[in-house]
Write an enzyme that holds these catalytic residues in place. Sequence first.
Site, mmCIF file in Angstrom:
data_model
loop_
_atom_site.group_PDB
_atom_site.id
_atom_site.type_symbol
_atom_site.label_atom_id
_atom_site.label_comp_id
_atom_site.label_asym_id
_atom_site.label_seq_id
_atom_site.Cartn_x
_atom_site.Cartn_y
_atom_site.Cartn_z
ATOM 1 N N PHE A 176 0.859 -1.181 0.000
ATOM 2 C CA PHE A 176 0.000 0.000 0.000
ATOM 3 C C PHE A 176 0.895 1.230 0.000
ATOM 4 O O PHE A 176 1.861 1.300 0.749
ATOM 5 C CB PHE A 176 -0.895 0.000 1.243
ATOM 6 C CG PHE A 176 -1.717 1.252 1.412
ATOM 7 C CD1 PHE A 176 -2.792 1.510 0.569
ATOM 8 C CD2 PHE A 176 -1.414 2.178 2.400
ATOM 9 C CE1 PHE A 176 -3.545 2.671 0.710
ATOM 10 C CE2 PHE A 176 -2.157 3.337 2.552
ATOM 11 C CZ PHE A 176 -3.224 3.592 1.703
ATOM 12 N N ASP A 264 9.307 2.199 0.063
ATOM 13 C CA ASP A 264 8.268 2.926 0.783
ATOM 14 C C ASP A 264 8.407 2.554 2.258
ATOM 15 O O ASP A 264 7.921 1.511 2.695
ATOM 16 C CB ASP A 264 6.885 2.560 0.242
ATOM 17 C CG ASP A 264 5.770 3.312 0.978
ATOM 18 O OD1 ASP A 264 6.058 3.929 2.031
ATOM 19 O OD2 ASP A 264 4.616 3.267 0.514
ATOM 20 N N LYS A 292 4.453 9.084 8.725
ATOM 21 C CA LYS A 292 4.140 8.528 10.046
ATOM 22 C C LYS A 292 5.137 8.947 11.145
ATOM 23 O O LYS A 292 5.080 10.073 11.596
ATOM 24 C CB LYS A 292 3.937 7.016 9.931
ATOM 25 C CG LYS A 292 2.737 6.739 8.993
ATOM 26 C CD LYS A 292 2.185 5.341 8.987
ATOM 27 C CE LYS A 292 0.877 5.309 8.198
ATOM 28 N NZ LYS A 292 0.873 4.487 7.020
HETATM 29 C C1 LIG Z 1 0.346 5.006 5.582
HETATM 30 C C2 LIG Z 1 1.125 4.632 4.400
HETATM 31 C C3 LIG Z 1 1.221 5.488 3.287
HETATM 32 C C4 LIG Z 1 0.403 6.752 3.166
HETATM 33 O O1 LIG Z 1 0.743 7.698 4.112
HETATM 34 P P1 LIG Z 1 -0.316 8.864 4.451
HETATM 35 O O2 LIG Z 1 0.419 9.770 5.374
HETATM 36 O O3 LIG Z 1 -1.490 8.162 5.082
HETATM 37 O O4 LIG Z 1 -0.693 9.520 3.181
HETATM 38 C C5 LIG Z 1 2.085 5.137 2.267
HETATM 39 N N1 LIG Z 1 2.794 3.996 2.321
HETATM 40 C C6 LIG Z 1 2.715 3.141 3.353
HETATM 41 C C7 LIG Z 1 3.571 1.922 3.378
HETATM 42 C C8 LIG Z 1 1.846 3.417 4.420
HETATM 43 O O5 LIG Z 1 1.729 2.536 5.421
#
Ligand SMILES: *Cc1c(COP(=O)(O)O)cnc(C)c1O
Length: 459
Positions: A176, A264, A292
């Site tokens: 994701f 990511d 995060k």
């Molecule tokens: C949460 C998340 C995102 C998106 O981050 P947001 O701050 O919610 O836009 C992207 N990649 C990963 C792996 C995530 O867990």
Amino acid sequence: MADMTITSPQAIPYCDETACIAAQCVPTLCVGKGVPSNEKLYARSSDVIPGGVNSSIRAFKSVGGSPYIVARGNGAHIWDVEGKKYVDLVQSYGAIILGHAHPAVTAAIQQAATDGTSYGAPTPREMKLAETISSRVASCEQVRLMNSGTEATSTAVRLARGATGRKVIVTFAGNFHGATDALLVAGGSGIATLGLPGTAGVPDEAVANTMVAPYNVVPRLTNDVAAVIVEPVAANMGVVAPAPGFLEGLRQECDRVGALLIFDEVITGFRLGRGGAQAKFDVRPDLTCFGKVIGGGLPIGAVGGRRDIMSVLTPNGKVFHAGTLAGNPLATAAGLAALNELTDDVYMEISARARHGASLLRDICSAAGINAHFPVVGTLVGMYIGKNGDASQQLPHNFDEAKTTDEKMYAQLFHAMLKEGVAMAPGAYEAIFFGLAHTDEVFAELARAAERAVAQVQH
Ligand SMILES: *Cc1c(COP(=O)(O)O)cnc(C)c1O
């Protein structure tokens, strides 16, 4: 059962508006006349906010029921507007690692706020946060700050395409990357497939250059690939560790065809350790996305990477990026304060707690005849519920396998836990976030609640 005591909700004033002024309560917190209830506030929210939420999973659609409305949090706990206390295993889906309202983070935000909240000019704190990230994550020679993980992945994709002059992006089913059009693709199974839009509103054209491959198998790349983007530890299909050789294989395959490797690390960055997943698995990506943890609970995102690639971003290069609130003084203050606490010892401690939490939950589930597995990768814990009666169940390695988790059983367990005072994520594919605030005392409380909860699950 002192932990289950319903305390009066102090954080959320309720009165009529004239009394409100007389009582000097905070108008932005006041929800008006009458004692607030989760149900009433959710109904009111639903009238004015689509689905009553600002991030879809919060609406409980996959587990049923309606959400608790949070009044406040402290350490490992949150309280809803009715005053009910929960052990919080959501921790803002990983944005919080030190516990809610950590004193150092709160103080940093308060202090920063007195100097103004946004200027539209460079500040020392954004420089220091970029330096901190760069000094801990070796591959990040330069860092650009922004406002969310979604903005980070969309910027990384644009940058990779601009820097290579190529179009194709390879993603993995079950990973994701936020709400980025080019990455909102339906996961195919088998070999790499051409992506189809994973949601209405994304035209076929927007994902025409996105390929989806199964996680944990190195795809054979063609030389029109701009970048491969991967969660180095998958943490949005439960928690799935990279198979030995997978990340190294991606590095080699990218190098072979001249594609960029994007990690990511929005979840894993500064959660698995000071250097993130790339230090843990010793694979160096070209670009890394953060979010995060680096905002200490405030909105943030970042892209870091090789200097030659990062310099392709505007104003030096040709790939546009901008943001009114990018490098925000409060977000960078909170992030710096959080990162400042995160020493190697703290990560060791959180890893130990993650192992403890996972084995505690596994034992309680297994004693109740629930075939639940809690894979641990460093500080990250996942949950996978296998078919009952199949003790030989293997942990999932990819999305097809992860999807065989028993979602119905998860929904039951979720509601039983919630009733007993434990807030898990309202979805079977989210990680369980243990942090520094999950102390032995909290684990004892969690164990008592989980024992009561599993007794209510039917199977
Ligand atoms: C949460 C998340 C995102 C998106 O981050 P947001 O701050 O919610 O836009 C992207 N990649 C990963 C792996 C995530 O867990």
